[in-house]
Design a protein around this motif. Structure first.
Motif, short mmCIF file in Angstrom:
data_model
loop_
_atom_site.label_atom_id
_atom_site.label_comp_id
_atom_site.label_asym_id
_atom_site.label_seq_id
_atom_site.Cartn_x
_atom_site.Cartn_y
_atom_site.Cartn_z
N SER A 166 10.42 3.18 -11.43
CA SER A 166 9.89 3.56 -13.00
C SER A 166 10.78 4.37 -13.40
CB SER A 166 8.63 4.23 -12.69
OG SER A 166 8.26 5.16 -13.47
N ARG A 167 11.83 5.40 -12.65
CA ARG A 167 12.52 5.97 -13.15
C ARG A 167 13.88 6.27 -12.31
NH1 ARG A 167 10.28 11.46 -16.23
NH2 ARG A 167 9.00 9.64 -16.94
N ARG A 168 14.93 6.38 -12.86
CA ARG A 168 16.03 6.79 -11.87
C ARG A 168 16.46 8.17 -12.45
NH1 ARG A 168 16.70 1.31 -13.07
NH2 ARG A 168 17.37 0.08 -11.48
N VAL A 169 16.90 9.12 -11.51
CA VAL A 169 17.21 10.24 -11.96
C VAL A 169 18.39 10.78 -11.03
CG1 VAL A 169 16.62 12.73 -11.80
CG2 VAL A 169 14.73 11.03 -12.29
N VAL A 189 18.79 14.58 -14.27
CA VAL A 189 19.30 14.04 -15.32
C VAL A 189 18.65 12.52 -15.29
CG1 VAL A 189 21.07 13.14 -17.11
CG2 VAL A 189 21.46 15.19 -15.77
N PRO A 190 17.93 12.07 -16.30
CA PRO A 190 17.37 10.67 -16.14
C PRO A 190 18.77 9.64 -16.25
CG PRO A 190 16.79 11.51 -18.31
CD PRO A 190 17.52 12.60 -17.35
N LEU A 191 18.61 8.68 -15.57
CA LEU A 191 19.63 7.77 -15.73
C LEU A 191 19.09 6.47 -16.41
CD1 LEU A 191 21.21 7.93 -12.17
CD2 LEU A 191 21.93 9.24 -14.35
N ALA A 192 19.89 5.54 -17.06
CA ALA A 192 19.38 4.43 -17.82
C ALA A 192 19.60 3.22 -16.85
CB ALA A 192 20.26 4.28 -19.08
N ALA A 202 6.61 8.97 -10.83
CA ALA A 202 7.20 9.34 -12.34
C ALA A 202 6.13 8.94 -13.04
CB ALA A 202 8.57 8.87 -12.28
#
Lengths: 528, 345
Positions: A331-334, A342-345, A366
């Protein structure tokens, strides 16, 4: 075990730890991927300057980019191979802007370059020599901040260091790379502590570890006992976010507050992460540069979270593949922890020196961003703020774009730990507001600086023109004076000239009189 | 994936809705006690006020062109309604309740920008509006059931709220003065406190029934402190300052000034201290500010009760201090980490 008095900092949070998941397995030593991407910014400070060209072969441990300026860090090839590109690549930063990177294609041989001499008896070495070695090795703070370590180890003769602190707090949820390193390589960390101690000559060394890591504490205590370091003490600190913040940990252990706008060295304290200490030991004792690090791979979207030792520049996707891949689409990479990371795309981001953790969070961990609701002034943010700011007021003034008032409320003391945003019942992205305010203020200051410079330039030009004009006038005046002076000085000649003039005038007058008598009109009588 | 998400990537998961729900939950013991002593009117008023508040909120959101959700579902309007209903007499005419809620939600809350933007406590503003406009109706209280000679059932309550008191023999036949009123009238007639208290209506501290309602409010309030929904500072400061000033006067002249606990256990002090003065939107938010804010309310309550024109002063005190809250906050900033006391500007 001595009972040292701990000084509890204001606020803070008990967070769900999520540390179990990634401590089940020991650190896995990964090989080398086909391709490594090494951004020239692995640290705080100036970009490193590349020393290699595209197409050039490199050996493992070879210096490929040189520290540029004092606050900067060198970069080495993590494996042998060939430089295939030096270009802008995606970079884990809140701005999302790419950074120039050296891309290395591995040749699969992993052959070492010639390395400097190992220094197992570093105690006999000169401090500056050791500092130069650490600077060569490109070591930066491995706790995440990535500040060049050699700079921190050289506070200057006017700042004697009384206390050296090793930071093993690791207060952010999920992250366990320091925990595992302390469990598995405590001796290495203590060896690094010895090197740092030799360089800084502090009166005491303190190692702070949060009490949710009993195995790490036990291993470190054993290593410390065996080391026979009399002036060093291991202190188990309460688990409370953000106890691993440098200023918070210093206060917790020593009761000293690092004054606002000052560095710890200003109060005789230097604080290093335990992983950094191990890297210092590698560089000094073995002569090896910093080319790999332990990184926590965790989060519910992974099949099996684990700590790995991986070469710098390996991509997130490759790392995840090595430990079994994703269980589901994250759902989210950090990069970093859930509080400050830092969030990663996507997967295409390289591991950096400061990269202590890569998170692949599932939807439960997340939750999707919710629209922010109005602030109800509940004050929870102020209650948890470790710096005792008034986050709410900062928020209102930022919204009003009143940047003077934001600074009066000490915005720049904010450490962006995210505790305020975590507890906010209205789900207001407070940290984002503070970052916005900070960057606006920086931009304004830059603008002001530029305007100032332009004004000063203009004034300087005006002054220069005025000065030139004055000089020219002065020169003319001087010339004239000199001339007049010359005339009066040359008396006989002047007298002769004046006599001649007088004769001419007399002659003219005589002729005019004769013409008037002969009826020729005098030009003075002509009507005008 | 979007790049706009900013850390932290997790949050405490205690949304506004849940905060409001816990406040309502904490009011339950007090509501139960009120129901026990004052009958069905309490519940009818709560229901009526809640419906009116929600309807007004919905209408105002519509007028302001805002989506109904999530604002309507955050229970903030319900909290306002319940607090008002508990503060107002349980026999209040229905249209007064509705008027109060329309004023509270439409003017005091939504016209200022909705939740979080209102400088005044909506429930107290509505209470004061009605108290000034209809002083008689707002001070007609039924006697607590322990003293009552006639029982007022559900039907009677509906009758009183929607039809008036005629069917039951007029207001005078069924209502009685509140303890604060009784005390005030007595003192006004130059009676000694021992004389005034020579009446079966008085209990241990305040009046029978009333003092127990206060206890249950306090219980709910303590739970809110435990749950960290409210801070201990405002209630403690408010009650302490009231007790201290009341003690000073009472010690000096015990027959003319009621003893401190009478003040604490009568009227709106407990409800006010734990549920109204602690309304985060309108209260002070800094730690020292909250102490000043709470203590000032306690002081004002005493001043209004003793020398003012109204028997109780909680609502006025809260509104007065609402005005002062931003200024108090401005001058009570905590010392920021790393700043020494002397170098603060």
């Amino acid at each position: 075990m001595s009972a040292r008095k701990l000084h509890r900092f204001h606020g803070g949070l008990r967070l769900p730890e999520h540390k179990q998941e990634s401590t089940l397995l020991s650190i896995l030593d990964l090989g080398v991927p086909q391709r490594l991407v090494l951004p020239l910014r692995q640290h705080i400070g100036h970009l490193a300057e590349p020393l290699v060209d595209v197409g050039e072969p490199v050996a493992k441990g070879q210096l490929i980019a040189q520290a540029e300026g004092y606050v900067s860090a060198s970069l080495h090839a993590p494996t042998s191979g060939r430089v295939v590109a030096i270009e802008e690549r995606p970079y884990p930063h809140p701005s999302g802007l790419p950074v120039r990177a050296i891309v290395i294609e591995s040749d699969g041989l992993d052959e070492w370059a010639a390395l400097p001499e190992p220094l197992p008896h570093f105690e006999q070495c000169d401090r500056d020599f050791l500092l130069e070695r650490i600077r060569w090795a490109g070591i930066v703070g491995l706790g995440g901040a990535a500040f060049p370590t050699s700079v921190k180890l050289a506070p200057g003769a006017d700042k004697p260091i009384r206390t050296l602190i090793l930071n093993g707090a690791e207060c952010e949820p999920y992250i366990t790379c320091d925990d595992m390193l302390m469990r598995e390589q405590a001796e290495r960390i203590i060896a690094g502590l010895r090197v740092m101690r030799h360089i800084l000559t502090p009166r005491e060394c303190l190692i702070g570890i949060e009490d949710n890591k009993p195995e790490a504490i036990a291993a470190m205590r054993r290593a410390l006992d065996e080391s026979g370091l009399e002036d060093s003490e291991l202190i188990s600190i309460p688990t409370r976010y953000p106890s691993g913040g440098e200023r918070q940990l210093i206060y917790l252990l020593t009761g000293q507050e690092v004054p606002s706008q000052h560095l710890p060295a200003d109060i005789g304290v230097v604080c290093h992460n335990v992983g950094t200490a191990a890297a210092v030991a590698d560089a000094v004792i073995d002569g090896r540069p910093l080319i790999s690090r332990v990184v926590t791979l965790s989060g519910g979207a992974l099949k099996q979270p684990q700590n790995v030792r991986a070469p710098l520049g390996a991509s997130l996707g490759w790392l995840v593949e090595q430990i079994g891949g994703y269980r589901e689409e994250p759902s989210r990479r950090v990069m970093g922890g859930p509080m400050m990371g830092v969030p990663l795309a996507g997967d295409d981001y390289p591991l950096l020196k400061g990269g202590n953790c890569l998170l692949a969070l599932d939807a439960e961990q997340a939750p999707p961003e919710e629209p922010a609701r109005p602030c109800i002034r509940c004050g929870e943010c102020a209650r948890v703020c470790p710096v005792e700011l008034l986050p709410q007021q900062l928020y209102w003034y930022t919204r009003a774009r009143d940047f003077d008032e934001v600074q009066r409320f000490d915005l720049f003391d904010c450490i962006e730990c995210g505790a305020c945003a975590y507890v906010c019942p209205s789900h207001i992205p407070l940290v984002q507001y503070y970052r916005f305010a900070k960057s606006e203020i920086w931009a304004q200051e830059e603008e002001r600086r530029k305007a100032d410079l332009a004004r000063r330039r203009h004034e300087a030009r005006q002054a220069r023109l005025a000065r030139l004009e004055a000089e020219r006038k002065a020169r003319l005046r001087k010339k004239k004076e000199a001339l007049e002076q010359k005339q009066t000085d040359d008396d006989p000649k002047k007298a002769a000239i004046q006599a001649a003039l007088r004769r001419v005038q007399a002659k003219k007058a005589e002729r005019a009189r004769q013409q008037a008598q002969a009826g020729v009109p005098d030009d003075r009588k002509e009507p005008s | 994936m979007n790049q706009l998400v900013s850390p932290p990537h997790d949050w405490g998961r205690r949304p506004v809705r849940q905060v409001m729900l816990q406040v309502l939950l904490a009011l339950l013991p007090g509501i139960a006690a009120m129901f026990w002593y004052f009958g069905w009117g309490v519940l009818i008023n709560i229901l009526l006020a809640s419906l009116a508040a929600l309807a007004t909120e919905a209408a105002m959101l519509k007028l302001r062109g805002r989506p109904l959700q999530p604002d309507i579902g955050d229970f903030s309007a319900v909290v306002t309604a319940v607090l008002f209903a508990l503060a107002a007499p349980p026999t209040l005419a229905w249209w007064m309740t509705v008027l109060g809620m329309v004023f509270a939600i439409a003017i005091v809350k939504q016209l200022y920008g909705g939740l979080g933007y209102n400088p005044f406590n909506p429930a107290m503003a509505a209470y004061v509006l009605l108290l000034i406009s209809y002083p008689a109706a707002m001070t007609q209280w039924l006697p607590p059931s322990v003293l009552s000679t006639q029982t007022i059932g559900l039907f009677d309550s509906l009758q009183l709220i929607f039809g008036g008191a005629d069917a039951l023999g007029g207001w005078d036949a069924i209502t009685m003065a509140t303890p604060l009123d009784q005390m005030r009238t007595g003192l006004g007639q130059e009676m000694m406190i021992s004389e005034i208290r020579d009446n079966p209506m008085w209990g241990d501290f305040g009046a029978k029934g009333w003092e127990w309602v206060a206890n249950w409010y306090a219980l709910g309030g303590l739970w809110l402190i435990y749950r960290r929904i409210i801070s201990w500072r405002i209630p403690l400061a408010m009650i302490t300052s009231l007790v201290v000033i009341a003690a000073l006067f009472s010690l000096a002249n015990p027959e003319n000034y009621p003893f401190p606990l009478f003040h604490v256990f009568s009227g709106g002090v407990m409800l006010g201290a734990f549920f109204i003065a602690t309304d985060p939107v309108t209260a002070s938010t800094t730690p020292r500010g909250q102490l000043i804010y709470g203590a000032s309310i306690g002081l004002l309550v005493y001043v209004i009760r003793t020398w003012g024109g109204y028997p109780d002063g909680v609502a006025f005190s809260v509104l007065l201090m609402n005005m002062a809250a931003p200024t108090i906050d401005y001058y009570t900033r905590p010392r920021v980490f790393g700043h020494r006391e002397d170098d603060d500007d």
